[in-house]
Motif scaffolding. Structure first.
Motif, PDB file in Angstrom:
ATOM      1  N   SER A  46       0.925  -1.071  -0.104  1.00 14.13           N
ATOM      2  CA  SER A  46       0.029   0.046   0.000  1.00 14.13           C
ATOM      3  C   SER A  46       0.909   1.070   0.116  1.00 14.13           C
ATOM      4  O   SER A  46       0.293   2.288   0.077  1.00 14.13           O
ATOM      5  N   GLN A  47       2.067   0.992  -0.126  1.00 11.71           N
ATOM      6  CA  GLN A  47       3.219   2.195  -0.181  1.00 11.71           C
ATOM      7  C   GLN A  47       3.250   2.992  -1.539  1.00 11.71           C
ATOM      8  O   GLN A  47       2.743   2.179  -2.560  1.00 11.71           O
ATOM      9  N   VAL A  48       3.516   4.074  -1.649  1.00 13.57           N
ATOM     10  CA  VAL A  48       3.516   4.521  -2.479  1.00 13.57           C
ATOM     11  C   VAL A  48       4.515   4.253  -3.592  1.00 13.57           C
ATOM     12  O   VAL A  48       5.688   4.129  -2.942  1.00 13.57           O
ATOM     13  N   ILE A  49       4.395   4.158  -4.917  1.00 15.30           N
ATOM     14  CA  ILE A  49       5.412   3.709  -5.820  1.00 15.30           C
ATOM     15  C   ILE A  49       5.260   4.806  -6.966  1.00 15.30           C
ATOM     16  O   ILE A  49       4.384   4.862  -7.612  1.00 15.30           O
ATOM     17  N   HIS A  50       6.491   5.403  -7.214  1.00 17.50           N
ATOM     18  CA  HIS A  50       6.829   6.406  -8.063  1.00 17.50           C
ATOM     19  C   HIS A  50       6.975   5.760  -9.571  1.00 17.50           C
ATOM     20  O   HIS A  50       7.832   4.802  -9.489  1.00 17.50           O
ATOM     21  N   THR A  51       6.231   6.131 -10.390  1.00 16.32           N
ATOM     22  CA  THR A  51       6.336   5.579 -11.730  1.00 16.32           C
ATOM     23  C   THR A  51       6.424   6.683 -12.942  1.00 16.32           C
ATOM     24  O   THR A  51       6.514   6.497 -14.099  1.00 16.32           O
ATOM     25  N   PHE A  52       6.930   7.990 -12.313  1.00 19.03           N
ATOM     26  CA  PHE A  52       7.000   8.963 -13.240  1.00 19.03           C
ATOM     27  C   PHE A  52       8.309   9.363 -13.823  1.00 19.03           C
ATOM     28  O   PHE A  52       8.803  10.351 -14.638  1.00 19.03           O
ATOM     29  N   GLU A  53       9.166   8.616 -13.320  1.00 15.32           N
ATOM     30  CA  GLU A  53      10.839   8.664 -13.844  1.00 15.32           C
ATOM     31  C   GLU A  53      10.979   8.052 -15.381  1.00 15.32           C
ATOM     32  O   GLU A  53      11.860   8.485 -16.104  1.00 15.32           O
ATOM     33  N   ASP A  54       9.908   7.556 -15.813  1.00 15.58           N
ATOM     34  CA  ASP A  54      10.280   6.872 -17.421  1.00 15.58           C
ATOM     35  C   ASP A  54       8.496   7.183 -17.940  1.00 15.58           C
ATOM     36  O   ASP A  54       7.818   7.352 -17.361  1.00 15.58           O
ATOM     37  N   GLY A  55       8.701   6.993 -19.280  1.00 21.46           N
ATOM     38  CA  GLY A  55       7.370   7.488 -20.014  1.00 21.46           C
ATOM     39  C   GLY A  55       6.319   6.341 -19.810  1.00 21.46           C
ATOM     40  O   GLY A  55       5.354   6.449 -20.406  1.00 21.46           O
ATOM     41  N   TYR A  56       6.830   5.163 -19.563  1.00 19.61           N
ATOM     42  CA  TYR A  56       5.838   3.909 -19.436  1.00 19.61           C
ATOM     43  C   TYR A  56       4.382   4.354 -18.510  1.00 19.61           C
ATOM     44  O   TYR A  56       3.424   3.675 -18.903  1.00 19.61           O
ATOM     45  N   ARG A  57       4.727   4.842 -17.411  1.00 21.07           N
ATOM     46  CA  ARG A  57       3.818   5.441 -16.616  1.00 21.07           C
ATOM     47  C   ARG A  57       2.566   4.159 -16.287  1.00 21.07           C
ATOM     48  O   ARG A  57       1.373   4.317 -16.325  1.00 21.07           O
ATOM     49  N   VAL A  58       3.274   3.048 -15.857  1.00 19.48           N
ATOM     50  CA  VAL A  58       2.645   2.052 -15.113  1.00 19.48           C
ATOM     51  C   VAL A  58       1.517   2.299 -14.190  1.00 19.48           C
ATOM     52  O   VAL A  58       1.923   3.054 -13.087  1.00 19.48           O
ATOM     53  N   PRO A  59       0.332   2.245 -14.202  1.00 15.65           N
ATOM     54  CA  PRO A  59      -0.756   2.427 -13.190  1.00 15.65           C
ATOM     55  C   PRO A  59      -0.300   1.854 -11.654  1.00 15.65           C
ATOM     56  O   PRO A  59       0.362   0.827 -11.815  1.00 15.65           O
ATOM     57  N   TYR A  60      -0.631   2.426 -10.858  1.00 16.22           N
ATOM     58  CA  TYR A  60      -0.475   1.971  -9.339  1.00 16.22           C
ATOM     59  C   TYR A  60      -0.912   0.944  -9.227  1.00 16.22           C
ATOM     60  O   TYR A  60      -0.157  -0.061  -8.563  1.00 16.22           O
TER      61      TYR A  60
ATOM     62  N   SER B 188       9.522   2.242  -9.854  1.00 16.05           N
ATOM     63  CA  SER B 188       9.307   1.323 -10.771  1.00 16.05           C
ATOM     64  C   SER B 188      10.371   1.334 -11.750  1.00 16.05           C
ATOM     65  O   SER B 188      11.050   2.416 -11.930  1.00 16.05           O
ATOM     66  N   THR B 189      10.710   0.122 -12.293  1.00 10.94           N
ATOM     67  CA  THR B 189      11.873   0.198 -13.194  1.00 10.94           C
ATOM     68  C   THR B 189      11.370  -1.046 -14.307  1.00 10.94           C
ATOM     69  O   THR B 189      10.874  -1.978 -14.008  1.00 10.94           O
ATOM     70  N   ILE B 190      11.747  -0.423 -15.593  1.00 14.30           N
ATOM     71  CA  ILE B 190      11.352  -1.475 -16.665  1.00 14.30           C
ATOM     72  C   ILE B 190      12.619  -1.895 -17.573  1.00 14.30           C
ATOM     73  O   ILE B 190      13.564  -0.954 -17.742  1.00 14.30           O
ATOM     74  N   LEU B 191      12.780  -3.070 -17.701  1.00 12.16           N
ATOM     75  CA  LEU B 191      13.567  -3.894 -18.311  1.00 12.16           C
ATOM     76  C   LEU B 191      13.271  -4.263 -19.622  1.00 12.16           C
ATOM     77  O   LEU B 191      12.090  -5.025 -19.886  1.00 12.16           O
ATOM     78  N   SER B 192      13.718  -4.201 -20.702  1.00 15.60           N
ATOM     79  CA  SER B 192      13.384  -4.814 -21.993  1.00 15.60           C
ATOM     80  C   SER B 192      14.734  -4.976 -22.908  1.00 15.60           C
ATOM     81  O   SER B 192      15.888  -4.607 -22.792  1.00 15.60           O
ATOM     82  N   ASN B 193      14.463  -6.150 -23.717  1.00 15.55           N
ATOM     83  CA  ASN B 193      15.629  -6.630 -24.485  1.00 15.55           C
ATOM     84  C   ASN B 193      15.869  -5.472 -25.732  1.00 15.55           C
ATOM     85  O   ASN B 193      15.089  -5.050 -26.103  1.00 15.55           O
ATOM     86  N   SER B 194      17.185  -5.644 -25.888  1.00  7.86           N
ATOM     87  CA  SER B 194      17.459  -4.561 -26.980  1.00  7.86           C
ATOM     88  C   SER B 194      17.563  -5.212 -28.399  1.00  7.86           C
ATOM     89  O   SER B 194      17.482  -4.235 -29.173  1.00  7.86           O
ATOM     90  N   LYS B 195      17.598  -6.283 -28.471  1.00  8.73           N
ATOM     91  CA  LYS B 195      17.473  -7.021 -29.914  1.00  8.73           C
ATOM     92  C   LYS B 195      16.405  -8.083 -29.659  1.00  8.73           C
ATOM     93  O   LYS B 195      15.923  -8.412 -28.699  1.00  8.73           O
ATOM     94  N   ALA B 196      15.586  -8.322 -31.023  1.00  7.14           N
ATOM     95  CA  ALA B 196      14.704  -9.076 -30.983  1.00  7.14           C
ATOM     96  C   ALA B 196      14.869 -10.516 -30.465  1.00  7.14           C
ATOM     97  O   ALA B 196      15.795 -10.878 -30.828  1.00  7.14           O
ATOM     98  N   LEU B 197      13.773 -11.069 -29.877  1.00  8.57           N
ATOM     99  CA  LEU B 197      13.934 -12.545 -29.468  1.00  8.57           C
ATOM    100  C   LEU B 197      13.196 -13.442 -30.721  1.00  8.57           C
ATOM    101  O   LEU B 197      12.017 -13.203 -30.811  1.00  8.57           O
ATOM    102  N   VAL B 198      14.336 -14.242 -31.339  1.00  9.92           N
ATOM    103  CA  VAL B 198      13.527 -14.752 -32.624  1.00  9.92           C
ATOM    104  C   VAL B 198      13.381 -16.049 -32.419  1.00  9.92           C
ATOM    105  O   VAL B 198      14.337 -16.974 -31.720  1.00  9.92           O
ATOM    106  N   GLY B 199      12.237 -16.830 -32.784  1.00  6.34           N
ATOM    107  CA  GLY B 199      12.045 -18.172 -32.454  1.00  6.34           C
ATOM    108  C   GLY B 199      10.509 -18.515 -32.257  1.00  6.34           C
ATOM    109  O   GLY B 199       9.781 -17.623 -32.258  1.00  6.34           O
ATOM    110  N   LYS B 200      10.408 -19.922 -32.122  1.00  2.25           N
ATOM    111  CA  LYS B 200       9.156 -20.381 -31.961  1.00  2.25           C
ATOM    112  C   LYS B 200       8.706 -20.474 -30.684  1.00  2.25           C
ATOM    113  O   LYS B 200       7.641 -20.488 -30.208  1.00  2.25           O
TER     114      LYS B 200
END
Length: 555
Positions: free
Chosen positions: A235-249, A318-330
């Motif tokens: 129930s603590q405040v989580i800041h989401t304004f440091e990046d543009g993704y703005r994930v809802p609380y 909040s922090t967002i991690l994402s791959n820099s190259k596409a993940l290719v495969g089935k």
């Protein structure tokens, strides 16, 4: 009184915040009556689609699939717009930030046996000229929602429904949400690829509607918790304004960890194509209060290949991690596992998985688009001319033929015969620089033919077709044509404004500099005269010669 004033201040602030959240939103209830309403579940204001499309028929789903029999049915899905006419029907959306802006576009479909046929259709959905999604239903109650993140290539984005011959296309709702241009980046750049939503999960959430009024992008989050995971929440405040993704609380405040403290968190999925390319966006925020000597560190891998090492989520951020190259495969497996020096197991708050949609097909050459739109506007052409003129490749506008050999599709043939056109010939027609055929038969046009068209015709590059038969013209019309052309030539000579030939739709004219009389003008038209004629005016002789072919425009 003070309490009452305070209440209204809070209400006003909430209303302003709500309106600000919807700034730039386009929310269309397709097939609804022409009025605006606010959806009680989302608080979003929806409008009818009358301002966004000129084709289609408004329909309602069958009562057996509607409210109150289906009490959880989203209101925008109770009606739809179907397209029994034409192979391609397009909505035109104007993103608030215009050309180059990043936008989320969402389309929803519910068949609901609206036509009483109990026959599930299949059709294609296009974004401008590129295939977005193939709509295929499992049942009449099956709700399909598809979402794509894309960059606008112009001030208008076209969303098109294409008939494959497998049933009448339709659409229930269409939404556009402007995004921060800094987010959802890929290695392919903004204009050559879009992101098709594969899955968006709110980890650790056990209930909720999936849409949150504080989500400035109005994303739909699906609640998810594995049977091998334990849910966490704060129930603590989580800041989401440091990046543009703005994930809802409400999304970032929940998370999950493995029940076995030494186990990993795993996400796996399969694609239909071994060449499928994916981008994964992982959302983290520490939701537990760790002691001074406690830590939470973990690695992230894909199919055994490390993506991120020794990551620690931050408390209250909040922090967002994402791959820099596409993940290719089935087959795909994301593993989140603790490091050896971590005292706590890994956590995950939310995840978005997107599949790359390459935008390989290009829109029609912009000068050709401007020209054909001007033609459409000038003559108020009553045809289903929507979307891109030449695209998708097999669905160009009626009466148009396009070439796809150049970098951009080009209009090479325009057939507007029997289209009830009247007035003068639009100057924009001359701007089709690669036009090979122009058919304007059986219309009521008059005036001058642009010299650019005649030059291409004289060079054998353009076939011009105007009147069906020259014998349809009366001698009065033929004489009027000759006089019109002569008057234009006289003005040209007296003001010395031109040196090249001037052309009337029913005749060609040229200044003869090979004779001693420099004012001698030849007006030639075999369509009207079987023998030579002469007219005299102001000491200038106009010879009417039957040896040159031109196209007649009766007026």
């Amino acid at each position: 009184m003070a309490t009452l004033i305070g209440f209204f201040c809070v209400l006003l602030a909430a209303t302003l915040a709500h309106a600000q959240r919807q700034q730039g939103f386009i929310s269309i209830d397709c097939g609804s009556p022409n009025f605006q309403y606010q959806d009680v579940d989302t608080g979003i204001s929806y409008v009818s689609d009358e301002a966004y499309i000129i084709t289609g028929i408004n329909r309602n789903i069958s009562s057996q699939y509607a409210y109150p029999i289906n009490p959880n049915l989203p209101f925008p899905l109770s009606d739809l717009r179907s397209f029994p006419q034409g192979f391609k029907n397009c909505y035109s959306l104007n993103p608030s930030a215009g050309n180059g802006s990043l936008n989320l576009i969402r389309a929803s479909f519910l068949y609901g046996n609206y036509d009483g046929l109990n026959r599930l259709p299949e059709f294609d959905l296009y974004l401008d000229v590129n295939l977005w999604f193939t709509v295929t239903f499992q049942s009449a109650s099956h709700i399909i929602t598809t979402e794509i993140i894309t960059t606008a290539l112009s001030d208008i984005i076209h969303v098109c429904l294409v008939d494959k011959g497998l049933g009448v296309p339709f659409i229930s709702a269409l939404e556009l949400r402007p995004l921060d241009a800094s987010i959802y980046a890929t290695e392919f750049g903004r204009t050559s690829a879009s992101l098709l939503l594969f899955q968006r999960l709110d980890i650790g959430q056990t209930n909720g509607t999936g849409r949150h009024q504080e989500d400035v992008y109005d994303r739909i989050w699906t609640s998810y918790i594995s049977t091998a995971w334990d849910p966490l929440a704060t129930s603590q405040v989580i800041h989401t304004f440091e990046d543009g993704y703005r994930v809802p609380y409400d999304v970032i405040r929940t998370a999950a960890k493995p029940q076995n403290g030494t186990a990993s968190l795993e996400l796996n999925w399969n694609a239909n194509d071994s060449n499928s390319e994916f981008y994964v966006y992982l959302y983290f925020a520490e939701v537990e209060q760790l002691g001074r000597n406690q830590s939470r560190k973990f690695n992230v891998s894909w199919n055994g290949t490390p993506l991120f090492r020794s990551f620690s989520p931050r408390r209250n951020y909040s922090t967002i991690l994402s791959n820099s190259k596409a993940l290719v495969g089935k087959e795909h497996l994301i593993s989140i596992y603790r490091t050896e020096d971590s005292t706590h197991p890994p956590i995950l708050n939310a995840v978005e998985i997107f599949m790359i949609k390459h935008m390989d097909d290009l829109p029609t050459y912009s000068q050709d688009v401007d020209a054909i739109v001007d033609v459409k506007t000038t003559y108020q052409i009553n045809k289903s001319w929507t979307g891109d003129p030449c695209g998708p490749k097999n669905f160009s506008w009626e009466g148009l033929k396009c070439s796809y050999n150049a970098s951009f599709p080009r209009i090479i043939s325009l057939n507007l015969s029997s289209s009830n056109l009247s007035g003068t010939l639009a100057a924009s027609i001359a701007k089709f620089s690669l036009l090979e055929s122009l058919n304007l038969k059986d219309n009521q046009l008059s005036g001058l033919v642009p010299s650019a068209l005649l030059k291409r015709s004289d060079a054998g590059l353009l076939v011009l077709s105007f009147a069906e038969k020259s014998s349809d013209l009366s001698w009065e019309m033929r004489l009027r044509i000759a006089i019109d052309a002569a008057q234009d030539l006289k003005l040209c000579l007296e003001m010395e404004l031109c040196r090249d030939s001037i052309s009337h739709p029913q005749s060609t004219t040229s200044t003869d500099t090979s004779h001693h009389n420099q004012d001698r003008i030849y007006i030639t038209s075999s369509s009207y005269f079987s023998s030579d004629h002469e007219l005299s005016s102001n000491n200038t002789t106009h010879s009417l010669n039957a040896q040159s072919m031109t196209a007649p425009f009766p007026r």
